[in-house]
Design an enzyme around this catalytic site. Sequence first.
Site, mmCIF file in Angstrom:
data_model
loop_
_atom_site.group_PDB
_atom_site.id
_atom_site.type_symbol
_atom_site.label_atom_id
_atom_site.label_comp_id
_atom_site.label_asym_id
_atom_site.label_seq_id
_atom_site.Cartn_x
_atom_site.Cartn_y
_atom_site.Cartn_z
ATOM 1 N N LYS A 159 -5.508 -18.457 10.282
ATOM 2 C CA LYS A 159 -6.715 -18.469 9.443
ATOM 3 C C LYS A 159 -7.395 -19.832 9.443
ATOM 4 O O LYS A 159 -8.602 -19.946 9.306
ATOM 5 C CB LYS A 159 -6.313 -18.056 8.019
ATOM 6 N N HIS A 172 5.538 -20.929 -6.186
ATOM 7 C CA HIS A 172 6.001 -21.550 -4.938
ATOM 8 C C HIS A 172 6.220 -20.543 -3.816
ATOM 9 O O HIS A 172 5.855 -20.786 -2.671
ATOM 10 C CB HIS A 172 7.310 -22.276 -5.251
ATOM 11 N N ASP A 209 -2.903 -12.397 2.164
ATOM 12 C CA ASP A 209 -3.685 -11.497 3.033
ATOM 13 C C ASP A 209 -2.810 -10.459 3.740
ATOM 14 O O ASP A 209 -3.145 -9.272 3.776
ATOM 15 C CB ASP A 209 -4.449 -12.293 4.109
ATOM 16 N N TYR A 229 4.151 -27.935 4.816
ATOM 17 C CA TYR A 229 4.351 -28.703 3.579
ATOM 18 C C TYR A 229 5.790 -28.635 3.058
ATOM 19 O O TYR A 229 6.104 -29.225 2.022
ATOM 20 C CB TYR A 229 3.370 -28.226 2.497
ATOM 21 N N HIS A 275 8.610 -23.157 -8.525
ATOM 22 C CA HIS A 275 9.374 -24.363 -8.219
ATOM 23 C C HIS A 275 9.281 -25.276 -9.434
ATOM 24 O O HIS A 275 8.183 -25.494 -9.963
ATOM 25 C CB HIS A 275 8.783 -25.047 -6.981
ATOM 26 N N ARG A 286 15.040 -16.879 -4.604
ATOM 27 C CA ARG A 286 15.455 -17.347 -3.276
ATOM 28 C C ARG A 286 16.269 -18.630 -3.364
ATOM 29 O O ARG A 286 15.924 -19.545 -4.104
ATOM 30 C CB ARG A 286 14.203 -17.594 -2.413
ATOM 31 N N ARG A 308 16.563 -22.048 -9.483
ATOM 32 C CA ARG A 308 15.178 -22.470 -9.752
ATOM 33 C C ARG A 308 14.544 -21.750 -10.931
ATOM 34 O O ARG A 308 13.797 -22.339 -11.703
ATOM 35 C CB ARG A 308 14.312 -22.206 -8.526
ATOM 36 N N GLU A 320 20.919 -28.884 -2.155
ATOM 37 C CA GLU A 320 19.899 -28.463 -3.117
ATOM 38 C C GLU A 320 20.545 -27.505 -4.114
ATOM 39 O O GLU A 320 21.715 -27.132 -3.949
ATOM 40 C CB GLU A 320 18.717 -27.801 -2.390
#
Length: 521
Positions: free
Chosen positions: A35, A335, A208, A45, A229, A370, A274, A113
């Site tokens: 796109k 997130h 989309d 990112y 997040h 997740r 999270r 994490e």
Amino acid sequence: MIKMKTELLIIGSGIAGLNLALKASKYGEVVLVSKDKLEETNTYYAQGGVAGVFGKDDSIESHVQDTLRAGDGISNKQIATILVRDAPKRIMELKRIGVKFDLDKKGFRLSREAVHSRSRIVHAKDITGQEIEKTLVKKVKENKKIKILEYHSVFELIIANNKCIGGIFFDIKRDKILSIFSKKIILATGGAGRLYSKTTNPEIATGDGLAIAFRAGAVLEDMEFVQFHPTMLNNSNPVFLISETLRGEGGLLKNRHGKTYMKKYHRDGELAPRDVVSLFSIIEMKKTGSRNVFLDVTHFDPKYLKARFPYIDRECMKYNIDLTKNMIPVCPAAHYICGGVKTDSYGRTNIKNLYAIGECACTQLHGADRLASNSMTEGLVFGTRLIEKVKNELKKEKIVEAEELEVTISPVKNGKIEKLKKQLQEIMWKYVGIIRNKKGLNIAKENIRKIKKKLDVIRVIGTNKEIAELENMILIGQIIILSALRRKESRGTHFIEDYPERHDNIWITHLSVDKEHSKLK
Ligand code: SIN
């Protein structure tokens, strides 16, 4: 209308789409559509990394169990086992094609994490996604069998005789419509974070792929599970994530009075799932009358901090935040969408020749929340399985073409649409966010219906990228609300005040939404 033909049509250029394009190019011609410019994806990112079992103290069983624990009881164990088993091979492939992960004497330098019981995050400083994306983009651009179409926004899928045969696209730069017919159509379109006014996602993340698949008759699943997040840099513009790795390495969350709070809510403190950290950060913000909480890493060795997290350090400096001296103001933000287009472990949807991989797919891996750094791994693993499964079918199949669909480009400029989009984002944040209740969800449903009515009036003249995006966002917002109303329990990212006990009555596992189920009129 301009027409094209190809053997494989891949829509989306994050890790899932690029990895697949490279592998698929060995078996046929590929058209890869994005796109924006290729790199503008959620992958780019991503800071944390890719999860895989490499440590001596680690095991397949442990990574699977952590995935299931994060998923709050409804992740699919078989799918999680496939992911964990294949992850190391896929990560090694990235290393072989030139991704510069951080290494030490033993191999990959692994970080940790939340909810991971071992260090297993393979990373490239705090720019893992950028490093992977740039390497894959370079490889894709060098590959003669991959035709790249940047700045093309998908409008609809073309279905004939219950099969997907292609897609219709806006050529954004030339203001033209293009149809592409293909043997296999693969959605790798990423997520929908932009449905919310607070999000870590770039502007392209408008759901989309989810919307066009649904309109074409695909089943969406687990759509109520939107992951928030806990640590977006407050008031950052453009939005900026503060990686969970900082908490993984000892960063502390503090309230406006400088007091830590996570331990009082969960035994794992900052490393709780999270959804738990986001929920209690919001509660703490409410209790102390503050718009943010703080992440404190001032106790880290300053040299280490700057060397390990140079990107976060540089970005924070733009806001006069010196990580070595100042606490970082952070707040939870949308997130990742754990649900998506329902697929099997080869990316197959319920529509023949339509596939989905990466964030837009729902393999049931993530369940209700997740596990950190499982998403890029998922994109690699299931995209690779897809091509291994379909490579032999390609030779036997023919490209089917259909009547062209007339699409009128609307001259309506972005200002009007932008206003409606902002309203939608505020509604989603206020009523369909981290803390939900039935009353609020119904208010959101009604308010979004009003936005849709206004858009329908504009839509009469025709459509364009902005209108189509907003239509997609409205549809996906409605589906998230519908799914949230149907789940009569709190679980994972779906916390609903009407059922404050966390899933004491397990009455459903995965929830599907198809056109029959939805009353979206
Ligand atoms: C992060 O670096 O905190 C994001 C990692 C992820 O979303 O898996």
